[in-house]
Design a protein around this motif. Structure first.
Motif, PDB file in Angstrom:
ATOM      1  N   TRP A 164       0.833  -1.208   0.000  1.00 40.92           N
ATOM      2  CA  TRP A 164       0.000   0.000   0.000  1.00 40.92           C
ATOM      3  C   TRP A 164       0.864   1.254   0.000  1.00 40.92           C
ATOM      4  CZ3 TRP A 164      -0.328   3.947   3.625  1.00 40.92           C
ATOM      5  CH2 TRP A 164      -1.355   4.875   3.412  1.00 40.92           C
ATOM      6  N   ASN A 167       3.465   1.323  -3.401  1.00 45.07           N
ATOM      7  CA  ASN A 167       2.796   1.505  -4.689  1.00 45.07           C
ATOM      8  C   ASN A 167       2.182   2.892  -4.809  1.00 45.07           C
ATOM      9  OD1 ASN A 167       3.278  -0.925  -6.099  1.00 45.07           O
ATOM     10  ND2 ASN A 167       1.724  -1.991  -4.899  1.00 45.07           N
ATOM     11  N   ASN A 168       1.534   3.355  -3.752  1.00 43.98           N
ATOM     12  CA  ASN A 168       0.946   4.696  -3.796  1.00 43.98           C
ATOM     13  C   ASN A 168       2.030   5.771  -3.855  1.00 43.98           C
ATOM     14  OD1 ASN A 168      -2.175   4.639  -3.440  1.00 43.98           O
ATOM     15  ND2 ASN A 168      -1.439   3.086  -2.030  1.00 43.98           N
ATOM     16  N   HIS A 172       1.323   4.389  -8.247  1.00 46.50           N
ATOM     17  CA  HIS A 172       0.427   3.303  -8.639  1.00 46.50           C
ATOM     18  C   HIS A 172      -0.593   3.084  -7.533  1.00 46.50           C
ATOM     19  CE1 HIS A 172       2.771   2.107 -12.162  1.00 46.50           C
ATOM     20  NE2 HIS A 172       3.823   2.384 -11.431  1.00 46.50           N
ATOM     21  N   PRO A 173      -1.748   3.766  -7.596  1.00 39.60           N
ATOM     22  CA  PRO A 173      -2.750   3.618  -6.530  1.00 39.60           C
ATOM     23  C   PRO A 173      -3.054   2.148  -6.263  1.00 39.60           C
ATOM     24  CG  PRO A 173      -3.401   5.343  -8.063  1.00 39.60           C
ATOM     25  CD  PRO A 173      -2.204   4.666  -8.663  1.00 39.60           C
ATOM     26  N   TRP A 174      -2.968   1.791  -4.998  1.00 40.55           N
ATOM     27  CA  TRP A 174      -3.210   0.397  -4.592  1.00 40.55           C
ATOM     28  C   TRP A 174      -3.956   0.397  -3.281  1.00 40.55           C
ATOM     29  CZ3 TRP A 174      -1.593  -3.492  -1.010  1.00 40.55           C
ATOM     30  CH2 TRP A 174      -1.723  -4.810  -1.480  1.00 40.55           C
ATOM     31  N   HIS A 176      -5.978  -0.891  -6.652  1.00 42.66           N
ATOM     32  CA  HIS A 176      -5.985  -0.299  -7.982  1.00 42.66           C
ATOM     33  C   HIS A 176      -7.269   0.467  -8.263  1.00 42.66           C
ATOM     34  CE1 HIS A 176      -5.431   0.250 -12.241  1.00 42.66           C
ATOM     35  NE2 HIS A 176      -6.508  -0.456 -12.505  1.00 42.66           N
TER      36      HIS A 176
END
Length: 226
Positions: A164, A167-168, A172-174, A176
């Motif tokens: 979390w 990636n954010n 990369h929003p997670w 998704h």
């Protein structure tokens, strides 16, 4: 002929850096595994387990590849990672103790784990490995007990937390979030058309329908732009 088959079967090579470069995924996975080992070691030192437990459970490596290298995949979202790994491990332990024959326990555990992951909407390929590992451990000579759930629970918690955050942090929003592309004034197709084509193909594609729709819309806009 073999070269042609290999080229067709191989995925497109990725650059080291960029939007989804392999270096970003590799670093994230390494951080997640390191934190998982540290967190699990901390928990094991303060817990009175009667048997030595591993710092890391092997299927976690496969989960890390999905979470950090293909974070948009439906199979790599938080619920599939958590539910897929933990549910499958529980099934493996239960079947291992109930049956006692390693190969039979592993086979049935994998079967039931796939069914449960599908029904609970948490299908996660490394979950199959968890089911096998825990069934073999419970039915084998070491006779794993339920204390072994402590290791994989700490592993999965650390992986999801790093997934979390990392990636954010790297764009990369997670979990998704599908890209929202405004529909064309005169749509060339509808969502129902996509679902109908997927039904005709009778295949499971590792992509969300909303992502597929956004990709097609963006592709149509590119074409109109020329």
């Amino acid at each position: 002929m073999i070269d042609v088959v290999l080229k067709l079967a191989s995925p497109m090579p990725r650059a080291a850096i960029g939007h989804l470069g392999w270096l970003r995924g590799a670093v994230g996975a390494a951080l997640a595994i390191a934190l998982a080992a540290g967190l699990t070691g901390l928990l094991l030192r303060i817990s009175d387990f009667a048997i030595p437990l591993p710092l890391l459970v092997a299927p976690l490596g496969a989960s890390a590849v999905l979470v950090f290298c293909v974070p948009a995949s439906p199979l790599a979202q938080p619920w599939p990672v958590i539910g897929g790994d933990l549910v499958s491990a529980v099934v493996g332990l239960a079947l291992g103790h109930m049956i006692g024959v390693p190969w039979l326990a592993a086979s049935l555990a994998l079967c039931i784990a796939i069914a449960l992951m599908s029904l609970l909407r948490c299908l996660h390929p490394p979950g199959g490995a968890c089911a096998l590992l825990y069934a073999l451990g419970a039915a084998g000579a070491e006779q794993w007990d339920w204390a072994w759930m402590g290791a994989i629970t700490a592993n999965v918690a650390a992986l999801v937390a790093v997934g979390w955050f990392y990636n954010n942090l790297t764009g990369h929003p997670w979990p998704h979030v599908p890209v929202r592309v405004p529909p064309a004034p005169v749509p060339a197709y509808t969502r129902e058309d996509i679902e109908a084509v997927l039904a005709e193909w009778n295949e499971v594609l590792d992509v969300d329908i909303d992502d597929l729709d956004a990709f097609c819309q963006a592709l149509l806009r590119k074409g109109r732009g020329r």
